[in-house]
Design a protein around this motif. Structure first.
Motif, PDB file in Angstrom:
ATOM      1  N   GLY A  92       1.039  -8.562  10.470  1.00 54.51           N
ATOM      2  CA  GLY A  92      -0.476  -9.099  10.670  1.00 54.51           C
ATOM      3  C   GLY A  92      -0.689 -10.271   9.615  1.00 54.51           C
ATOM      4  N   GLY A  93      -2.039 -10.582   9.985  1.00 57.64           N
ATOM      5  CA  GLY A  93      -2.388 -11.672   9.187  1.00 57.64           C
ATOM      6  C   GLY A  93      -1.951 -12.993   9.746  1.00 57.64           C
ATOM      7  N   CYS A  94      -2.209 -14.168   9.420  1.00 52.33           N
ATOM      8  CA  CYS A  94      -1.865 -15.401  10.126  1.00 52.33           C
ATOM      9  C   CYS A  94      -0.523 -15.906   9.579  1.00 52.33           C
ATOM     10  CB  CYS A  94      -3.044 -16.520   9.682  1.00 52.33           C
ATOM     11  SG  CYS A  94      -3.383 -16.725   7.977  1.00 52.33           S
ATOM     12  N   SER A  95       0.085 -15.285   8.716  1.00 52.50           N
ATOM     13  CA  SER A  95       1.482 -15.544   8.369  1.00 52.50           C
ATOM     14  C   SER A  95       2.439 -14.616   8.500  1.00 52.50           C
ATOM     15  CB  SER A  95       1.422 -16.104   6.606  1.00 52.50           C
ATOM     16  OG  SER A  95       0.602 -17.078   6.561  1.00 52.50           O
ATOM     17  N   GLY A  96       2.210 -13.378   8.983  1.00 53.45           N
ATOM     18  CA  GLY A  96       3.406 -12.341   9.344  1.00 53.45           C
ATOM     19  C   GLY A  96       3.108 -11.222   8.846  1.00 53.45           C
ATOM     20  N   TYR A  97       3.110 -11.049   7.523  1.00 51.59           N
ATOM     21  CA  TYR A  97       2.835  -9.809   6.837  1.00 51.59           C
ATOM     22  C   TYR A  97       1.521  -9.934   5.822  1.00 51.59           C
ATOM     23  CZ  TYR A  97       7.735  -8.878   7.320  1.00 51.59           C
ATOM     24  OH  TYR A  97       9.077  -8.911   7.754  1.00 51.59           O
ATOM     25  N   ARG A  98       1.049  -8.753   5.716  1.00 51.60           N
ATOM     26  CA  ARG A  98      -0.233  -8.693   4.750  1.00 51.60           C
ATOM     27  C   ARG A  98      -0.180  -7.396   3.884  1.00 51.60           C
ATOM     28  NH1 ARG A  98      -3.433  -4.810   7.277  1.00 51.60           N
ATOM     29  NH2 ARG A  98      -3.137  -4.707   9.511  1.00 51.60           N
ATOM     30  N   ILE A  99      -0.646  -7.449   2.559  1.00 48.83           N
ATOM     31  CA  ILE A  99      -0.410  -6.325   1.791  1.00 48.83           C
ATOM     32  C   ILE A  99      -1.951  -5.595   1.890  1.00 48.83           C
ATOM     33  CG2 ILE A  99      -0.311  -6.053  -0.880  1.00 48.83           C
ATOM     34  CD1 ILE A  99       1.503  -8.280  -0.906  1.00 48.83           C
ATOM     35  N   GLY A 100      -1.621  -4.491   1.879  1.00 46.75           N
ATOM     36  CA  GLY A 100      -2.961  -3.429   1.686  1.00 46.75           C
ATOM     37  C   GLY A 100      -2.765  -2.665   0.658  1.00 46.75           C
ATOM     38  N   LEU A 101      -4.076  -2.423  -0.163  1.00 44.06           N
ATOM     39  CA  LEU A 101      -4.391  -1.446  -1.296  1.00 44.06           C
ATOM     40  C   LEU A 101      -5.252  -0.470  -0.714  1.00 44.06           C
ATOM     41  CD1 LEU A 101      -4.738  -4.176  -4.043  1.00 44.06           C
ATOM     42  CD2 LEU A 101      -2.451  -2.763  -3.467  1.00 44.06           C
ATOM     43  N   GLU A 102      -4.791   0.766  -0.849  1.00 46.94           N
ATOM     44  CA  GLU A 102      -5.740   1.928  -0.580  1.00 46.94           C
ATOM     45  C   GLU A 102      -5.677   2.886  -1.770  1.00 46.94           C
ATOM     46  OE1 GLU A 102      -4.189   3.485   3.059  1.00 46.94           O
ATOM     47  OE2 GLU A 102      -4.629   1.815   4.210  1.00 46.94           O
ATOM     48  N   LYS A 103      -6.831   3.595  -1.644  1.00 47.74           N
ATOM     49  CA  LYS A 103      -6.766   4.948  -2.715  1.00 47.74           C
ATOM     50  C   LYS A 103      -6.293   6.100  -2.110  1.00 47.74           C
ATOM     51  CE  LYS A 103     -10.576   3.981  -5.866  1.00 47.74           C
ATOM     52  NZ  LYS A 103     -11.795   4.406  -6.498  1.00 47.74           N
ATOM     53  N   GLU A 104      -5.497   6.820  -2.339  1.00 48.51           N
ATOM     54  CA  GLU A 104      -5.252   8.184  -1.670  1.00 48.51           C
ATOM     55  C   GLU A 104      -4.739   9.354  -2.746  1.00 48.51           C
ATOM     56  OE1 GLU A 104      -0.707   8.109   0.287  1.00 48.51           O
ATOM     57  OE2 GLU A 104      -2.160   6.651   1.193  1.00 48.51           O
ATOM     58  N   THR A 105      -4.790  10.568  -2.273  1.00 45.44           N
ATOM     59  CA  THR A 105      -4.462  11.688  -3.084  1.00 45.44           C
ATOM     60  C   THR A 105      -3.107  12.284  -2.549  1.00 45.44           C
ATOM     61  OG1 THR A 105      -5.818  13.198  -1.555  1.00 45.44           O
ATOM     62  CG2 THR A 105      -6.885  12.200  -3.665  1.00 45.44           C
ATOM     63  N   ASN A 106      -2.442  11.769  -1.636  1.00 41.69           N
ATOM     64  CA  ASN A 106      -1.189  12.441  -0.983  1.00 41.69           C
ATOM     65  C   ASN A 106      -0.204  11.657  -1.076  1.00 41.69           C
ATOM     66  OD1 ASN A 106      -2.353  14.894  -0.349  1.00 41.69           O
ATOM     67  ND2 ASN A 106      -2.978  13.899   1.512  1.00 41.69           N
ATOM     68  N   ARG A 107       1.137  11.986  -1.652  1.00 42.61           N
ATOM     69  CA  ARG A 107       2.325  11.302  -1.792  1.00 42.61           C
ATOM     70  C   ARG A 107       3.208  11.842  -0.604  1.00 42.61           C
ATOM     71  NH1 ARG A 107       5.158  12.206  -7.531  1.00 42.61           N
ATOM     72  NH2 ARG A 107       6.676  11.172  -6.436  1.00 42.61           N
ATOM     73  N   GLU A 108       4.047  10.687  -0.128  1.00 46.30           N
ATOM     74  CA  GLU A 108       5.015  10.978   0.709  1.00 46.30           C
ATOM     75  C   GLU A 108       6.338  11.218   0.039  1.00 46.30           C
ATOM     76  OE1 GLU A 108       4.219  11.407   3.799  1.00 46.30           O
ATOM     77  OE2 GLU A 108       2.203  10.868   3.867  1.00 46.30           O
ATOM     78  N   VAL A 109       7.249  12.092   1.063  1.00 43.64           N
ATOM     79  CA  VAL A 109       8.545  12.639   0.341  1.00 43.64           C
ATOM     80  C   VAL A 109       9.324  11.211  -0.058  1.00 43.64           C
ATOM     81  CG1 VAL A 109      10.688  13.635   0.691  1.00 43.64           C
ATOM     82  CG2 VAL A 109       8.735  14.577   1.586  1.00 43.64           C
ATOM     83  N   ASP A 110       9.339  10.105   0.697  1.00 41.79           N
ATOM     84  CA  ASP A 110      10.195   9.005   0.456  1.00 41.79           C
ATOM     85  C   ASP A 110       9.242   8.043  -0.393  1.00 41.79           C
ATOM     86  OD1 ASP A 110       8.371   8.366   2.537  1.00 41.79           O
ATOM     87  OD2 ASP A 110      10.187   7.414   3.519  1.00 41.79           O
TER      88      ASP A 110
END
Length: 101
Positions: free
Chosen positions: A28-46
């Motif tokens: 997404g974004g006008c150049s192809g990729y965008r970086i998102g930052l979010e708070k969260e409490t769960n970790r994924e296995v990978d």
């Protein structure tokens, strides 16, 4: 990924002991990729762990291998700032594309 001391201090200040900061690259974004930052409490296995509080999915971790995350404490627009070598942006500062090798 390199995390400057200023960025690390700001991340620790923003998160409580149960929270993580998720760094995620999405299309997404006008150049192809965008970086998102979010708070969260769960970790994924990978998840890839950076420091003890930053999570990345494997694909985002691969794309950000040479990136540097810094904190810009500007009086009017304090924000996290990314420096990602071998990329280009349209100038918005919120999206990027990988340059050809």
């Amino acid at each position: 990924m390199i995390i400057t001391q200023k960025a690390e201090e700001k991340i620790k200040e923003l998160l409580n002991k149960e929270e993580y900061l998720r760094v995620k690259i999405a299309g997404g974004g006008c150049s192809g990729y965008r970086i998102g930052l979010e708070k969260e409490t769960n970790r994924e296995v990978d998840d890839v762990m950076m420091m003890d509080k930053i999570l990345l999915d494997p694909i985002s971790g691969e794309l950000l291998t040479k990136a540097t995350l810094d904190w810009n404490n500007d009086a009017f627009t304090p924000t996290f700032h990314w420096d990602i070598p071998n990329t280009r942006s349209c100038g918005c500062g919120n999206s990027f594309t990988l340059e050809e090798s």
